[in-house]
Enzyme design. Structure first.
Site, PDB file in Angstrom:
ATOM      1  N   LYS A 288      74.556  68.823  48.899  1.00 30.97           N
ATOM      2  CA  LYS A 288      74.888  69.076  50.289  1.00 30.97           C
ATOM      3  C   LYS A 288      73.942  70.140  50.839  1.00 30.97           C
ATOM      4  CE  LYS A 288      78.949  69.654  53.271  1.00 30.97           C
ATOM      5  NZ  LYS A 288      80.419  69.771  53.306  1.00 30.97           N
ATOM      6  N   GLU A 376      96.488  64.819  52.775  1.00 33.38           N
ATOM      7  CA  GLU A 376      97.472  65.448  53.650  1.00 33.38           C
ATOM      8  C   GLU A 376      98.902  65.048  53.323  1.00 33.38           C
ATOM      9  OE1 GLU A 376      93.509  65.380  55.624  1.00 33.38           O
ATOM     10  OE2 GLU A 376      94.763  63.811  54.703  1.00 33.38           O
ATOM     11  N   ARG A 404      98.358  61.800  59.340  1.00 36.68           N
ATOM     12  CA  ARG A 404      98.341  60.976  58.137  1.00 36.68           C
ATOM     13  C   ARG A 404      99.523  61.275  57.226  1.00 36.68           C
ATOM     14  NH1 ARG A 404      92.111  61.142  56.207  1.00 36.68           N
ATOM     15  NH2 ARG A 404      92.482  58.934  55.921  1.00 36.68           N
TER      16      ARG A 404
END
Length: 632
Positions: A288, A376, A404
């Site tokens: 990243k 979640e 969600r």
């Protein structure tokens, strides 16, 4: 664009231009694309490190596949800046995330190259499988479908559901796992540790691929035989390597891991896999922030760094020493303060410890904070389980991501009235991240659910008091929602005190109009009230901060209903079914019949832009509030 500096990229408008390059030119193109992203995001802030990490994957995909006919389904759309630049949006990329400009995340509403909406994580495999099945059903056997998943999204439950269905549904889907061991903060959980350790011999994969091609050409490899050979092959390999490959255990061919930054290697492997039948997973290791040293060293900070100097890497952060703190930082510091007093308090967050500032408690009490990854629903049910056996979880989820977990909130938390404090960060309009991230629906969605207390603080003192109140005994399920960004108080660290559940407060007396607000937008309303009274002779406006959507303060509502013929309600959430609707319902049920103007978000998805711009568009700015107050 500087054609000397970007000699290859300046000649690429669409992927068909990219495919005219030789494979030896691709490394230079990747360098130019990475440099263009750095220069653009330095002056027009957005998501940064993730897009740098997938430059080679992006170039290779558009080089090998016939996009947009072939489908590339991105997961976690903040990694798709390179994709946007290569698909007709290079000249407009300077408008990214700006009002009426390029949208913050890929969407088919913007480009045919964007195959699906991808503002939230973990949906790529399910969506791509649907497209692969659709292609087969329609006889489009030459259409290829690729799902690109990474940045921790593999820990999401939907990704597992998708993989399970991929393994049992006839398809030729290719899943590319962009494995950078990161989400926004460092990725956590068993799947991430598994991927970190997973290794498959490259030479072995090449030999197996060639063998399967030969067997297929001789007619020996029909579907039944292929599955049998795969099962035997997987069993032998597991015995020899002392490691079970979870993907091949589900009859999904696994290839890798390979270096995701070796563009020639990625192109070679994609060519090999392109026409291979059956589901496949290509595991690519990436970094990243690749190609920009500050981002490689601190990927979390450089996920969305704001403006910066591309030469020095210095982030251009404005002086905030005299500014009110962000609500998230008030939450994080207050949580630590409460946790020191109440040893049953624990913190839970789905992959956002830095974003929600739970990292403050995590540094001081690492054994009492749980980052559960991008999950979640699990975060809520995990919190409910701890609450069931005596702990006091503060579960912090961004409002739009908490959508969600709706079933988990109802079935696992509210049904048993468990003492979970659900803190919804980024509630209301969030600005440049746009419709996938606006916290628009939590008030309307949660209001009908029994056993929930739902509150929203007007300022930092109120947030601290609500957090203090929520962890007191006998309060059950407690929801606190607050916005992104700074509060309004510099002296915010007040001595905390209990707010009695379901009690609002009268901020200002008045006789002509009652303005009822919920949450921090009450500060804008207070300014509007002061201005409109100065500008309109004889007008007297009362202001009530209701604090609670549920339960409503019935004593205040009786006072309002009996005294006022005109009421204005204001909320930073959808107007349909929210706070204003609750007030109208209560008034009707109690035989009061005032004229009520409800101010809130309209029945549509609100675009991206600054919060000030969006409030003006949806008529929730100060000017609109003043107009509503004087409206007869």
């Amino acid at each position: 664009m500087d054609k000397e500096k970007f000699s290859l990229l300046s000649n690429i408008k669409y992927p068909e231009d990219l495919r005219k390059l030789s494979i030896d030119e691709l490394p230079e193109l990747c360098r130019e694309l990475r440099e263009d992203i750095i220069e653009e995001v330095a002056v027009n802030p957005g998501h940064f490190a993730s897009s740098l990490g997938v430059v080679e994957i992006t170039v290779a995909l558009h080089y090998i596949y016939n996009t947009p006919y072939d489908r590339i389904v991105w997961d976690v759309g903040h990694q798709a800046y390179g994709h946007k630049i290569l698909t007709g949006r290079r000249d407009a990329f300077c408008t990214n995330r700006k009002l009426h400009g390029i949208r913050p995340f890929p969407t088919p509403l913007e480009s045919e190259y964007d195959t699906f909406a991808c503002g939230h994580a973990s949906n790529s495999i399910s969506a791509a499988l649907g497209m692969a099945v659709a292609a087969k059903q329609k006889g489009e056997n030459d259409r290829h479908v690729v799902a690109v998943i990474g940045d921790g999204a593999m820990s999401g439950g939907l990704a597992f559901e998708g993989i399970n269905n991929v393994s049992s549904t006839p398809n030729d889907l290719l899943i590319i796992l962009n494995d950078n061991d990161m989400s926004i903060d460092r990725a956590v959980g068993g799947m991430e540790k598994y991927l970190l350790n997973l290794d498959t011999n490259d030479t072995y994969n090449r030999l197996r691929f060639k063998a399967s091609q030969w067997l297929h050409s001789k007619g020996y490899l029909n579907d039944d035989r292929r599955k049998g050979i795969l099962r035997l092959n997987n069993a032998l390999k597991s015995a020899l390597s002392h490691q079970q490959n979870i993907f091949e255990g589900m009859n999904i061919r696994y290839f890798g891991p390979f270096d995701g930054h070796d563009i020639r290697e990625v192109v070679r492997v994609l060519r090999q896999l392109k026409d291979m039948k059956g589901p496949k997973l290509l595991h690519l290791h990436t970094t990243k922030g690749k190609g920009y040293e500050p981002a490689e060293k601190s990927a979390t900070i450089w996920h969305a760094p704001g403006k910066f100097d591309p030469e020095t890497g210095e982030r251009l952060v404005s002086d905030t020493s005299n500014q009110p703190p962000k609500y998230q930082d008030v939450f994080g510091n207050t949580l630590l303060e409460l946790a020191r007093q109440n040893h049953n308090i624990v913190g839970v967050t789905p992959a956002m410890p830095t974003g929600c500032s739970m990292s403050i408690m995590m540094k001081q009490m690492p054994d009492r904070v749980f980052d559960v990854g991008i999950a979640e629903g699990h975060a809520v049910t995990f919190s409910a389980g701890m609450a069931k056996d005596g702990l006091m979880p503060f579960c912090n989820i961004y409002s739009s991501f908490a959508q969600r977990a709706y079933d988990n909130i109802i079935h696992d938390m509210a049904l048993l009235s468990l003492p979970v404090v659900l803190c919804l960060d980024r509630a209301g309009l969030v600005g440049e991240d746009g419709p996938t991230h606006h916290g628009a629906f939590d008030l309307a969605a949660l209001r009908p659910v029994p056993h929930l207390t739902i509150a929203s603080p007007m300022n930092e003192h109120e947030l601290r008091n609500l957090m203090y109140s929520a962890q007191l005994p006998h309060h059950g399920c407690y929801v606190i929602r607050y916005p992104r960004g700074n509060g309004v108080l510099t002296d915010w660290r007040n001595p905390m005190q209990e707010i009695v559940t379901g009690t609002g407060r009268k901020l200002k007396e008045g006789t002509d109009v009652a303005v009822l607000t919920l949450g921090p937008i009450g500060n804008d309303a207070a300014e509007a009230i002061a201005e409109v009274e100065k500008e309109t002779e004889g007008l007297s406006v009362a202001h009530y901060d209701m604090r609670f959507l549920k339960p409503l303060d019935e004593k205040l509502l009786h006072e309002i209903g009996s005294r006022f013929n005109r009421i204005v309600t204001i909320e930073d959430g959808v107007r349909m079914g929210g706070f204003g609707s609750a007030v109208i319902e209560w008034m009707s049920d109690h035989d009061y019949h005032p004229h009520v103007i409800r101010m809130g978000l309209p029945d549509e998805f609100v675009e991206h832009g600054t919060i000030a711009q969006l409030r003006e568009i949806v008529h929730m700015d100060k000017k609109s509030i003043k107009e509503a107050i004087i409206k007869e």
